[in-house]
Design a protein around this motif. Structure first.
Motif, short mmCIF file in Angstrom:
data_model
loop_
_atom_site.label_atom_id
_atom_site.label_comp_id
_atom_site.label_asym_id
_atom_site.label_seq_id
_atom_site.Cartn_x
_atom_site.Cartn_y
_atom_site.Cartn_z
N PHE A 171 63.25 33.34 69.92
CA PHE A 171 63.29 34.81 69.96
C PHE A 171 62.49 35.42 68.80
CE2 PHE A 171 67.19 34.72 72.78
CZ PHE A 171 66.59 35.45 73.80
N ILE A 172 62.50 34.75 67.64
CA ILE A 172 61.73 35.24 66.50
C ILE A 172 60.25 35.26 66.88
CG2 ILE A 172 60.90 34.66 64.15
CD1 ILE A 172 63.81 33.69 63.58
N ILE A 173 59.79 34.19 67.56
CA ILE A 173 58.39 34.13 67.98
C ILE A 173 58.08 35.24 68.99
CG2 ILE A 173 56.75 32.72 69.31
CD1 ILE A 173 57.53 30.43 67.57
N GLY A 174 59.04 35.49 69.91
CA GLY A 174 58.87 36.59 70.86
C GLY A 174 58.73 37.93 70.14
N ALA A 175 59.56 38.13 69.12
CA ALA A 175 59.54 39.39 68.37
C ALA A 175 58.21 39.55 67.63
CB ALA A 175 60.70 39.43 67.38
N VAL A 176 57.71 38.45 67.06
CA VAL A 176 56.44 38.50 66.35
C VAL A 176 55.30 38.83 67.33
CG1 VAL A 176 54.74 37.13 65.08
CG2 VAL A 176 57.17 36.97 64.48
N LEU A 177 55.34 38.17 68.51
CA LEU A 177 54.34 38.44 69.55
C LEU A 177 54.35 39.91 69.94
CD1 LEU A 177 54.54 35.67 72.32
CD2 LEU A 177 52.52 36.40 71.08
N SER A 178 55.56 40.47 70.03
CA SER A 178 55.66 41.84 70.52
C SER A 178 55.08 42.85 69.53
CB SER A 178 57.11 42.18 70.85
OG SER A 178 57.86 42.24 69.67
N ILE A 179 54.93 42.45 68.27
CA ILE A 179 54.29 43.35 67.31
C ILE A 179 52.83 43.59 67.74
CG2 ILE A 179 53.53 43.60 64.89
CD1 ILE A 179 56.16 42.12 64.14
N ALA A 180 52.24 42.55 68.36
CA ALA A 180 50.87 42.69 68.88
C ALA A 180 50.82 43.76 69.98
CB ALA A 180 50.38 41.36 69.42
N VAL A 181 51.95 43.90 70.72
CA VAL A 181 52.00 44.93 71.77
C VAL A 181 51.92 46.32 71.13
CG1 VAL A 181 53.34 45.89 73.68
CG2 VAL A 181 53.33 43.44 73.30
N ILE A 182 52.64 46.51 70.01
CA ILE A 182 52.61 47.81 69.32
C ILE A 182 51.18 48.10 68.84
CG2 ILE A 182 53.48 49.16 67.36
CD1 ILE A 182 56.05 47.61 67.48
N VAL A 183 50.53 47.09 68.26
CA VAL A 183 49.18 47.28 67.75
C VAL A 183 48.21 47.66 68.87
CG1 VAL A 183 47.23 46.15 66.59
CG2 VAL A 183 49.58 45.70 65.82
N THR A 184 48.26 46.92 70.02
CA THR A 184 47.35 47.27 71.11
C THR A 184 47.71 48.63 71.71
OG1 THR A 184 48.66 45.69 72.38
CG2 THR A 184 46.39 45.08 71.95
N ALA A 185 49.01 48.97 71.70
CA ALA A 185 49.42 50.27 72.25
C ALA A 185 48.76 51.42 71.48
CB ALA A 185 50.94 50.41 72.18
N LEU A 186 48.58 51.23 70.18
CA LEU A 186 47.96 52.28 69.36
C LEU A 186 46.48 52.47 69.73
CD1 LEU A 186 49.62 51.33 65.97
CD2 LEU A 186 50.08 53.38 67.30
N LEU A 187 45.86 51.44 70.34
CA LEU A 187 44.45 51.52 70.70
C LEU A 187 44.22 52.19 72.06
CD1 LEU A 187 43.39 47.89 69.68
CD2 LEU A 187 42.88 49.99 68.43
#
Length: 485
Positions: free
Chosen positions: A453-469
């Motif tokens: 789950f920690i790895i999933g959470a870290v991956l999901s930070i990439a979703v926030i970053v791409t969302a800003l683009l």
């Protein structure tokens, strides 16, 4: 039905603002049934292992082969949809699905059942891009968010409902019942669809490059298969298969780029020139990885650690799935009004928060907390998927829609396989190392899940970053072409 609607279905369907065209309703219904099937087998695996005298690894093939087939067939759908009429594509998709389902219901051996699943998956692979491509052709831009919201409802609720539905059905009989229940419903939808469906757009005659077909099947299929093999002792073999798959994909891409010059690529990669589409593609893949990882971990945790039955597990994850589905249309309407960013950025943050919450799973975490975290995750995904699909495909010119949706579908399957492999591998490795330190089996499993789950959470930070683009709205295609070159 008024006669003028029969004369020009495409025009009259778009003329009525604020209404979902009947063709889309039909396709959504068909897609729902077809996708439900991808996850309906998850709960039936223990029963199948007993009935067919097979191991869990063998039984897992029913889901793996489904994903593999999707990954191998979807790349061909872009070309296929350009070549045949809407009705033929629909008849092909549903026909394959019905044959597969009927065969699965009476399968005497595991081999036949596996073959039946593969036939089902071929139908499913055509259905998804058909729905997306038709939607982009018949729905005017101002209504796309709303209609795409209803589509997301089908696409997202179906996999979430699969385990719950099968949990209920399995209470009444054997695993064959799963297929026996789906068959008449699918047959009815097929019949209704063939009666009402009109052709949208003109088919184009083009040749198919068989070398590309083989490369796509070997590349995407190999990649998904290799990823599904990442467990404990076959790491060397799995890595080899993944590398071979990636190599085939490399050759495939090179081949498409050279075919684009002559005008008949199997998968038109010019869609990737559109920045918004490419960002949407990345965002969707990462979000899908996070979603599928959690969809696999949660039932494992609830059944193996907390000792719930398949039905109880299904019921516990049902509110989240329903919340996601019911929010689909609302999210679509908000998107039409305010654009994508308002939804995607909070959605991405909700996904990260939910996955961060799951990293705290323990032997005694209260059920209401699990339910709330799962619901938060699903709501976050609902707020993300609809705008991302709509913005992504909206950024591509109409003649590339079918390719755009087939690339989206292929990557979805690869991301799903990748997320699953990543989660299972990490969980297994961590649990083994904890057991070696003398931790009890159950606690070691919980430790493994936490890390996953920690790895999933870290991956999901990439979703926030791409969302800003992402832009708020789909840029007009002309403007985009300017940026693309």
């Amino acid at each position: 039905m008024p006669s003028q609607q029969l004369d020009s279905p495409a025009k009259s369907a778009t003329a009525i603002a604020g209404r979902t065209p009947p063709v889309i309703r039909l396709l959504v219904l068909a897609t729902f049934i077809v996708i439900l099937n991808e996850t309906i087998m998850i709960n039936a695996i223990p029963a199948l292992m007993v009935a067919m005298h097979i191991t869990e690894q063998t039984a897992q093939w029913l889901s793996t082969a489904f994903m593999l087939t999707m990954a191998a067939v979807i790349p061909i759908t872009g070309w296929f949809l350009q070549r045949v009429s809407t009705r033929s594509a629909y008849a092909t998709a549903m026909g394959l699905f019905l044959v597969g389902t009927a065969l699965a219901a009476v399968a005497p051996t595991f081999g036949v059942l596996l073959g039946a699943r593969i036939i089902q998956a071929c139908g499913t692979a055509v259905m998804m891009p058909l729905l997306m491509t038709t939607l982009m052709q018949v729905v005017p831009e101002r209504d796309r968010g709303r209609v795409m919201g209803n589509v997301t409802l089908a696409i997202s609720v179906a996999p979430a409902m699969g385990p719950a539905v099968s949990g209920v059905i399995l209470n009444f009989g054997s695993w064959r019942l799963l297929f026996a229940v789906v068959l008449p419903i699918a047959a009815l939808i097929t019949w209704g669809g063939m009666k009402q469906l009109k052709n949208v757009g003109e088919p184009e005659i083009s040749t198919i490059d068989w070398f590309s077909v083989i490369l796509a099947a070997l590349g995407f299929g190999g990649l998904v298969y290799g990823l599904s093999k990442f467990q404990g002792d076959n790491l060397g073999l799995a890595t080899g298969i993944v590398v071979a798959g990636l190599a085939a994909i490399g050759v495939f891409v090179f081949r498409q780029l050279s075919l684009q010059k002559s005008g008949t690529p199997l998968m038109d990669l010019r869609t990737l020139k559109f920045r918004t589409y490419t960002i949407a593609l990345i965002l969707m893949s990462v979000a899908f990885m996070a979603m599928l990882g959690s969809m696999i971990l949660l039932p494992l945790y609830l059944q193996n650690v907390r000792g719930l039955s398949a039905l109880q597990t299904g019921l516990l994850v049902m509110p989240g799935g329903l919340a996601m589905g019911l929010l689909g249309p609302t999210v679509g309407r908000l998107f039409d009004k305010f654009g994508g960013r308002v939804l995607v950025i909070p959605g991405a943050i909700a996904i990260t928060l939910a996955l961060a919450g799951f990293t705290q799973v323990s032997l005694t975490m209260p059920y209401w907390q699990l339910l709330a975290l799962h619901a938060l995750l699903m709501i976050g995904l609902a707020a993300t998927f609809t705008p991302v699909f709509t913005l992504g495909l909206g950024a591509v010119p109409p003649h590339l829609y079918s390719y755009g949706s087939s690339i989206l579908g292929t990557l979805q399957q690869v991301a799903a396989a990748f997320g699953t492999a990543l989660v299972i591998t990490v969980m297994g490795a961590r649990a083994d190392s904890l057991k070696a330190q003398g931790v009890s089996d159950t606690l070691a499993l919980v430790g493994g899940m936490r890390l996953a789950f920690i790895i999933g959470a870290v991956l999901s930070i990439a979703v926030i970053v791409t969302a800003l683009l992402l832009p708020a709205r789909a840029d007009s295609n002309a403007e985009n072409v300017g940026h693309g070159h």
